[in-house]
Design a protein around this motif. Sequence first.
Motif, short mmCIF file in Angstrom:
data_model
loop_
_atom_site.label_atom_id
_atom_site.label_comp_id
_atom_site.label_asym_id
_atom_site.label_seq_id
_atom_site.Cartn_x
_atom_site.Cartn_y
_atom_site.Cartn_z
N ASN A 29 0.82 -1.21 0.00
CA ASN A 29 0.00 0.00 0.00
C ASN A 29 0.86 1.26 0.00
N VAL A 30 1.92 1.28 0.76
CA VAL A 30 2.80 2.45 0.81
C VAL A 30 3.51 2.63 -0.53
N LEU A 31 3.99 1.55 -1.10
CA LEU A 31 4.68 1.66 -2.39
C LEU A 31 3.72 2.09 -3.50
N ASN A 43 12.78 12.62 -0.73
CA ASN A 43 13.29 11.54 0.09
C ASN A 43 12.22 10.45 0.19
N ALA A 44 12.37 9.41 -0.59
CA ALA A 44 11.38 8.34 -0.63
C ALA A 44 11.31 7.60 0.72
N LEU A 45 12.44 7.49 1.40
CA LEU A 45 12.45 6.79 2.68
C LEU A 45 11.61 7.54 3.71
N ASP A 46 11.71 8.87 3.75
CA ASP A 46 10.87 9.65 4.66
C ASP A 46 9.39 9.48 4.32
N PHE A 47 9.07 9.44 3.05
CA PHE A 47 7.70 9.21 2.62
C PHE A 47 7.20 7.87 3.15
N ILE A 48 8.01 6.85 3.01
CA ILE A 48 7.63 5.51 3.46
C ILE A 48 7.47 5.49 4.98
#
Length: 102
Positions: A29-31, A43-48
């Motif tokens: 769902n997050v992806l 920053n994709a990691l912060d988004f996740i």
Amino acid sequence: MAHYRASDSKREQFRRYLEKAGVLDSFTNVLVALYEETEKPNNALDFIKHHLGVAGAESTDVENLRLELNDLQHKYEQLMEENKDLKNRLLQYESVQEDGTE
């Protein structure tokens, strides 16, 4: 060849474990949410982290707990000092009684 199948079996067990725990659905769902973003975040990691609930409220909880810990440590030090003072006063009082003056 048998070693390959044993590790393959462990991988399958682990995959089933993650699926049963709901981890795969959460990640998916997050992806998907990241994929569907029109403007990709820097920053994709912060988004996740944000979408998994890792950031945000927890960091304020941690800060509040740190402040509470600091306050409790200060109170502890004060109480230990007071305890030490009271013990010294009690020893003085007991020594006066032992001298025969009650």
